[in-house]
Write a protein that holds these residues in place. Structure first.
Motif, PDB file in Angstrom:
ATOM      1  N   GLY A   1     -83.131   9.189  48.478  1.00 46.86           N
ATOM      2  CA  GLY A   1     -84.167   9.958  47.816  1.00 46.86           C
ATOM      3  C   GLY A   1     -85.263  10.465  48.731  1.00 46.86           C
ATOM      4  N   ASP A   2     -86.089  11.338  48.129  1.00 55.34           N
ATOM      5  CA  ASP A   2     -87.202  11.950  48.849  1.00 55.34           C
ATOM      6  C   ASP A   2     -88.308  10.928  49.119  1.00 55.34           C
TER       7      ASP A   2
ATOM      8  N   PHE B   1     -85.552   6.685  40.243  1.00 56.39           N
ATOM      9  CA  PHE B   1     -84.950   8.016  40.314  1.00 56.39           C
ATOM     10  C   PHE B   1     -85.100   8.710  38.967  1.00 56.39           C
ATOM     11  N   MET B   2     -85.090  10.052  39.031  1.00 53.19           N
ATOM     12  CA  MET B   2     -85.188  10.889  37.835  1.00 53.19           C
ATOM     13  C   MET B   2     -83.932  11.762  37.721  1.00 53.19           C
TER      14      MET B   2
ATOM     15  N   LEU C   1     -88.726   9.489  42.903  1.00 57.25           N
ATOM     16  CA  LEU C   1     -90.174   9.686  42.950  1.00 57.25           C
ATOM     17  C   LEU C   1     -90.614   9.811  44.405  1.00 57.25           C
ATOM     18  N   VAL C   2     -91.526  10.728  44.683  1.00 52.87           N
ATOM     19  CA  VAL C   2     -92.063  10.836  46.038  1.00 52.87           C
ATOM     20  C   VAL C   2     -93.319   9.984  46.199  1.00 52.87           C
TER      21      VAL C   2
ATOM     22  N   VAL D   1     -96.732  15.157  40.926  1.00 53.05           N
ATOM     23  CA  VAL D   1     -96.347  16.274  40.073  1.00 53.05           C
ATOM     24  C   VAL D   1     -95.058  16.894  40.613  1.00 53.05           C
ATOM     25  N   TYR D   2     -94.156  17.272  39.692  1.00 49.44           N
ATOM     26  CA  TYR D   2     -92.858  17.840  40.053  1.00 49.44           C
ATOM     27  C   TYR D   2     -92.630  19.131  39.273  1.00 49.44           C
TER      28      TYR D   2
END
Length: 333
Positions: free
Chosen positions: A171-172, A89-90, A100-101, A106-107
């Motif tokens: 999460g995603d 996780f971020m 994280l996906v 890129v985010y």
């Protein structure tokens, strides 16, 4: 509560089958994993009690790329492993968390401040800012390495249908695609819950209806043990914090009702086996459930007052099987 717990002998047989399968596949699983990049500046092994700063300060809207390598063994002899996309996780500046996906994506910064990382593994969050609930955390090698760099490319998308979002706690991901009337699910070595918010009174006449086509089940063993709990399902969440989920089981009989075998979730989630086995896989089926009656039978009374969300659940993180299917024409009312 109408929990239909299997006998200790039956559960022991499932555990023995799980261990045989996992030991046999452990070498192949290990061969498909990456090692942590020794040059990456951030290294996590799961023993961290808090967030690890990256050294990158971001402005809101700024694009950045995260490249993650490595893995964490939960139990190497039996091939139980978690990869970065399922656990890292971020957080930016102490704000809301995101997972994280993908291992390389890129985010676009959703806050301003310093980017930090945490690997969740089997811990649970207390809130959406990533405070961990109390519990022992141990090192799980070889660990995960993270590299951050500025990016000009557009941010990666998750592709879920309009009106649906991933549960922040897990999460995603890239598990769910399609449109709201026909949602495809594909899971392998990951977990995700897709949610659509609702605000409806629960009455004796309230119905959940849907069509589903399940191509592959992520488990070939009964799913009522923690490490065999890989499955596909649809669920309804209530205003009392409980959810009732209807699943297609690989080996539990139809009508079997059981609490989630995972810690934290066991206090909130109840599973109802609606279909079982391989018969009917690859075919469309229409379902219609009287929610209040099912809740009363599975969980007892009093009934909750309102329905607050409908969920789709996909988990394949333990046995790393493939789960694939489609959910269409989901309706509550």
């Amino acid at each position: 509560m109408r929990e239909t717990r299997r006998s200790m002998v039956a559960r022991a047989g499932t555990l023995a089958g799980f261990l045989r399968k996992q030991v046999g596949s452990a070498r192949a699983i290990a061969a498909g994993l990456t090692l942590p990049d020794p040059a990456a500046p951030v290294r996590l092994d799961g023993s961290e009690s808090g967030w690890t700063a990256s050294g990158h300060v971001l402005a809101a809207g700024e694009r950045f790329r995260v490249v993650a390598t490595g893995h964490q063994w939960l139990a190497k002899p039996i091939g139980l492993v978690i990869e970065p996309r399922a656990t890292v996780f971020m957080r930016i500046g102490g704000g809301a968390i995101r997972k994280l996906v993908a291992d390389d994506a890129v985010y676009e910064a959703w806050e301003e401040g310093e980017l930090a990382f945490l690997t969740k593994t089997l811990s649970e969050f207390a809130d959406e800012r990533g405070i961990l609930l109390p519990g022992k955390r141990r090192a799980q090698g070889p660990g995960i390495a993270l590299r951050v760099e500025r990016a000009d490319a557009p941010p990666d998308t998750t592709g879920q249908p309009d009106g649906w979002h991933y549960l922040w706690r897990l999460g995603d991901g890239r598990i769910y695609t399609g449109d709201p009337d026909d949602i495809a699910v594909s899971t392998h070595g990951d977990v995700g819950i897709l949610q659509r918010p609702l605000d409806l009174p629960l009455t004796r006449e309230t119905v959940l209806s849907w069509d589903w086509l399940i191509e592959r089940l992520p488990s070939d063993l009964p799913e009522d043990l923690a490490f065999t709990h890989d499955y596909l399902s649809i669920a309804v969440e209530f205003d009392n914090g409980r959810d009732l989920t209807y699943m297609w089981s690989a080996g539990l009989p139809e009508g079997h009702v059981f609490r989630c075998p995972l810690e934290w979730w066991c206090e909130r989630e109840t599973h109802w086996v609606l279909r079982s086995g391989s018969a009917g896989l690859g075919q469309w089926h229409s379902e219609r459930r009287m929610i209040a009656a099912d809740y009363a039978e599975a969980l007892g009374e009093p009934l909750p007052e309102r329905i607050v969300r409908v969920w789709l659940i996909a988990n394949s993180i333990f046995q790393r099987g493939h789960g694939e299917g489609r959910f269409a024409r989901i309706a509550v009312g």
